[in-house]
Design a protein around this motif. Structure first.
Motif, PDB file in Angstrom:
ATOM      1  N   LYS A   1       0.826  -1.214   0.000  1.00 54.76           N
ATOM      2  CA  LYS A   1       0.000   0.000   0.000  1.00 54.76           C
ATOM      3  C   LYS A   1       0.868   1.276   0.000  1.00 54.76           C
ATOM      4  CE  LYS A   1      -4.245   1.579   2.194  1.00 54.76           C
ATOM      5  NZ  LYS A   1      -5.164   1.181   1.131  1.00 54.76           N
TER       6      LYS A   1
ATOM      7  N   LEU B   1      -7.501  -3.899 -13.998  1.00 52.11           N
ATOM      8  CA  LEU B   1      -8.366  -2.807 -13.514  1.00 52.11           C
ATOM      9  C   LEU B   1      -9.682  -3.421 -13.036  1.00 52.11           C
ATOM     10  CD1 LEU B   1      -7.727  -0.381 -16.487  1.00 52.11           C
ATOM     11  CD2 LEU B   1      -6.782  -0.173 -14.186  1.00 52.11           C
ATOM     12  N   ILE B   2     -10.342  -2.755 -12.128  1.00 50.63           N
ATOM     13  CA  ILE B   2     -11.627  -3.264 -11.627  1.00 50.63           C
ATOM     14  C   ILE B   2     -12.723  -2.797 -12.573  1.00 50.63           C
ATOM     15  CG2 ILE B   2     -13.274  -3.128  -9.729  1.00 50.63           C
ATOM     16  CD1 ILE B   2     -10.880  -3.217  -7.836  1.00 50.63           C
TER      17      ILE B   2
ATOM     18  N   LEU C   1     -15.567  -0.140 -11.918  1.00 50.96           N
ATOM     19  CA  LEU C   1     -15.181   1.240 -11.600  1.00 50.96           C
ATOM     20  C   LEU C   1     -14.740   1.947 -12.890  1.00 50.96           C
ATOM     21  CD1 LEU C   1     -13.084   0.689  -8.321  1.00 50.96           C
ATOM     22  CD2 LEU C   1     -15.487   1.301  -8.526  1.00 50.96           C
ATOM     23  N   THR C   2     -14.946   3.255 -12.931  1.00 54.27           N
ATOM     24  CA  THR C   2     -14.526   4.043 -14.105  1.00 54.27           C
ATOM     25  C   THR C   2     -13.007   4.221 -14.044  1.00 54.27           C
ATOM     26  OG1 THR C   2     -14.742   6.113 -12.897  1.00 54.27           O
ATOM     27  CG2 THR C   2     -16.711   5.307 -14.041  1.00 54.27           C
TER      28      THR C   2
ATOM     29  N   GLU D   1     -12.149   6.306 -11.106  1.00 52.01           N
ATOM     30  CA  GLU D   1     -12.291   5.607  -9.812  1.00 52.01           C
ATOM     31  C   GLU D   1     -11.182   4.569  -9.621  1.00 52.01           C
ATOM     32  OE1 GLU D   1     -17.174   6.090  -9.721  1.00 52.01           O
ATOM     33  OE2 GLU D   1     -16.244   4.259 -10.492  1.00 52.01           O
TER      34      GLU D   1
ATOM     35  N   MET E   1      -8.292   6.364  -8.393  1.00 52.24           N
ATOM     36  CA  MET E   1      -8.488   6.727  -6.972  1.00 52.24           C
ATOM     37  C   MET E   1      -8.152   5.572  -6.033  1.00 52.24           C
ATOM     38  SD  MET E   1     -11.959   8.896  -7.550  1.00 52.24           S
ATOM     39  CE  MET E   1     -12.454   9.133  -5.854  1.00 52.24           C
ATOM     40  N   LEU E   2      -8.246   4.336  -6.551  1.00 53.15           N
ATOM     41  CA  LEU E   2      -7.883   3.180  -5.714  1.00 53.15           C
ATOM     42  C   LEU E   2      -6.398   3.212  -5.356  1.00 53.15           C
ATOM     43  CD1 LEU E   2      -9.543   0.002  -7.285  1.00 53.15           C
ATOM     44  CD2 LEU E   2     -10.090   1.078  -5.105  1.00 53.15           C
TER      45      LEU E   2
ATOM     46  N   ARG F   1      -2.945   4.762 -12.083  1.00 52.95           N
ATOM     47  CA  ARG F   1      -3.275   4.248 -10.739  1.00 52.95           C
ATOM     48  C   ARG F   1      -1.996   4.033  -9.927  1.00 52.95           C
ATOM     49  NH1 ARG F   1      -6.113  -1.445 -10.696  1.00 52.95           N
ATOM     50  NH2 ARG F   1      -3.988  -2.090 -11.144  1.00 52.95           N
TER      51      ARG F   1
END
Lengths: 475, 221
Positions: free
Chosen positions: B87, B99-100, B103-104, B107, B110-111, B150
């Protein structure tokens, strides 16, 4: 971005999985609520039924006291002499034999005693019931079975007088239904209600005047007439008090209170076998009983019976229903748990990549679990609210189904025992369902618990893996 | 207390050995030691099965060495916990973007951290109209740029990339390489890239060749 924000986006942007879980929660919650409501319904209806048929007291003669009074009378009358004392008659014959006979005044429930009990606060209504009295049918024929030994039978029909016919024990037990006309009301005189078999056999219709006289003096005794105001059918045969066709169910005739004493030649000397007292509020049952016992009557002469036996049978039936409701709850819980675990296993499997990515980004397993739990609880909350709309309908349907099952089971049990006496059919006419705040709270707690437990169990397999293993599976 | 380390060293691999539990005899990494410094791009090369991806996994804290240590600023990364390491200390870019999907792009960025996602997306060449689109509507090159954005959103000083240009055509790959170079030289990050690409190797400040679990050659450009 916190777990709630992520969870919300997952719920909204992956609608298929959300809707699937939503539907499952609605079904589980509704069935669980139905199980809870079913349990409550059984208890509520039990109370309502007590109120309707069972919340009564029955006054009847005490057998031990009867013997005691006989002994006292014997002492009062000089040995070897004829005499009468308090309704006991001693007669001696020349051959040295003797006879002890009691008249109705000795055996009867005293109306004045019944009246005192009826004055107790909380007694809504009371009934006096005469002993089943065999009388001679003058202008009609009784139903006979040629195969039955009639040698000890008096050859009559039996009549039973009631102050209020609807409070007769067989009527309130549901054995009898009026198919034509009506029941006998309080203070009516010279009226009767006959069985449909007897009516058909004799072609008797409403308004007919039936004639009766003393069965022991058919030729000379006075004939009394009673007008037919109702015709009944039996849902179960009335239990005969003795063998012989005089007491058979079809030959049982209900009359006004004082008709039996007249038709049997005992006018002014009635023989009341029971007094039944109905309470106005079943919740005050114990208090009323205590008040009754304070009434100024000769209590040694009587027994006060709490009910006429219906409650026990009815309660057993309802206990069965309660058991079935509990079983439904257990089955719903177990099945729900399995279904939810499978759903979440499927969920996690499809989201392995997401789990791996989040782990790679340093998100802790606890927070990932928390996201899944948040999603499950958010969807669960919506499902739970929706289920509140569905639950009352499903609860009613389930309770009715359970009630039917209970009745069928009771009928099957009754049919398995061979007996002359057929127990009263205890029909659950309806079920009373209401969903309380407590039930809603229990349902919500159970749903939340099931979701949390299922998410945890389903998550174990994936959460135990190292991020590298998950990412390797992904690639 | 951190162990003694060179001020320039941000990530150190010290006598690291690795093998799979099921096959202890086959060493994936064999007593490897190396120090990585900030403001440099490192390219790790080697044939398939040479252990380079495992090496990156250990640096990322996605797995732990059988023996030896990975040190971040002189401190064993297991001391604070691997979650903390992933982290706070390192950020990751994968070959398959990872990527998830619900989520855009914004977003997803932002993770990675608290950096302004719009600024980062613009910096990696994602136009504003694509910031709030569905991830799966983006091309492979765009998705990889989002993945890099990201990684850059993270405050981590080390950026680890596994074949970041492996699925991209040459032109897009060059743009990605340039972003990685800027991350090292302009933002001061230590960029470690596992690659088969000659273009990436040519752009790196240091090339480390791994073969049969050992560092075979180090080239300094």
């Amino acid at each position: 971005m916190n777990v709630v924000q992520r969870g919300l986006r997952s719920i909204i942007r992956k609608p298929v999985k959300s809707i699937l879980l939503l539907l499952v929660v609605v079904v589980i919650s509704s069935f669980f609520m139905a199980g809870l409501a079913g349990q409550s319904a059984s208890i509520k209806t039990q109370d309502a039924t007590r109120q309707a048929v069972g919340a009564t007291f029955r006054l009847e003669g005490n057998e031990a006291n009867r013997h005691k009074r006989l002994d006292e009378a014997a002492k009062k009358i000089s040995e070897g002499e004829d005499g009468t004392y308090n309704g006991v008659i001693f007669k001696h014959f020349a051959d040295g034999s003797s006879m002890v006979k009691t008249d109705n005044s000795f055996e009867t429930i005293k109306p004045e005693d019944a009246e005192k009990i009826a004055q107790v606060d909380g007694i809504e209504e009371y009934n006096l019931i005469t002993v089943s009295t065999v009388v001679n049918p003058v202008n009609f024929k009784r139903i006979e079975d040629s195969d039955v030994d009639q040698s000890n039978d008096l050859g009559g029909v039996n009549i039973r007088g009631n102050r209020i016919m609807e409070m007769d024990m067989d009527v309130s037990a549901g054995k009898i239904e009026i198919v034509d006309g009506r029941m006998i009301q309080e203070n009516e005189t010279n009226v009767c209600v006959i069985s449909e078999e007897l009516a058909q056999f004799n072609q008797i219709t409403l308004g007919a005047e039936l004639q009766f006289n003393n069965v022991k003096d058919k030729e000379n005794s006075r004939i009394y007439s009673a007008k037919v105001v109702g015709i009944y059918k039996t849902t179960q045969k009335i239990k005969p008090v003795m063998s012989g066709d005089s007491y058979r169910s079809e030959n049982t005739i209900f009359t006004d209170l004082h008709f039996p004493e007249k038709a049997s030649g005992e006018e002014g000397n009635p023989l009341f076998q029971y007094a039944i007292f109905r309470v106005d509020d079943v919740r005050a049952y114990d208090r009323i009983k205590a008040e009754i016992e304070k009434a100024d009557i000769d209590w040694e002469r009587y027994d006060l019976i709490d009910s006429d036996g219906n409650i026990k049978s009815m309660a057993e039936n309802f206990n069965d229903m309660e058991k079935m409701s509990k079983m439904l709850l257990v089955l719903v819980s177990a099945a729900s748990f399995l279904i939810l675990v499978l759903i979440f296993l499927f969920w996690m499997k499809n989201r392995t990549q997401e789990i791996g990515i989040l782990m790679a980004l340093g998100e802790s397993k606890k927070r990932i679990w928390l996201q899944f739990l948040t999603e499950a609880l958010l969807i669960g909350s919506i499902g739970f609210v929706l289920s509140l709309g569905v639950s009352p309908l499903l609860s009613n349907a389930t309770a009715s189904y359970l009630a039917r099952q209970t009745q069928e089971q009771a009928a099957a049990d009754a049919g398995s025992v061979s007996t002359d006496y057929v127990a009263p059919e205890l029909t659950i006419q309806d079920t009373e369902i209401s969903i309380t705040g407590n039930m809603v709270a229990i349902d919500a707690g159970v749903i939340a618990g099931l979701l949390a437990f299922s998410v945890t169990i389903a998550g174990i397999t994936i959460m135990r893996k190292k991020p590298k293993e998950i990412l390797s599976e992904m690639s | 207390m951190p162990e003694k380390y060179d001020e320039k060293t941000i990530l150190e691999v010290r006598k690291v050995n690795y093998h799979y539990k099921a096959n202890r005899d086959k060493k994936i990494l064999d007593n490897i030691s190396y120090c990585f410094e900030e403001e440099n791009v490192y390219a790790i090369l080697g044939p398939s099965g040479s252990g380079k991806t495992t090496f990156l996994s250990l640096l990322a804290g996605l797995d732990v060495p059988v023996t030896g240590k990975i040190l971040y600023k002189g401190e064993d990364i297991q001391k604070e916990g691997l979650n903390h390491h992933r982290k706070e200390n390192v950020s990751l870019v994968f070959q398959s973007y990872n990527l998830i999907d619900y989520l855009t792009p914004k977003e997803n960025v932002m993770l990675g951290g608290k950096e302004n996602p719009e600024k980062l997306l613009a910096a990696v060449g994602i136009s504003e109209g694509d910031w709030n689109r569905k991830i799966l509507q983006l091309s492979g090159g765009q998705q990889q740029r989002v993945a890099i954005a990201r990684a850059l959103a993270s405050p981590a000083k080390v950026l680890l990339a596994d074949e970041p240009t492996g699925n991209l055509d040459e032109e897009i790959a060059e743009e990605i390489i340039e972003i990685l170079r800027k991350s090292a030289h302009d933002l001061g990050k230590c960029v470690i890239v596992v690659t088969h690409s000659k273009a990436v190797a040519d752009a790196a400040d240091m090339v480390i060749k791994i073969n049969s679990g050992k560092i075979e050659e180090i080239k300094n450009f």
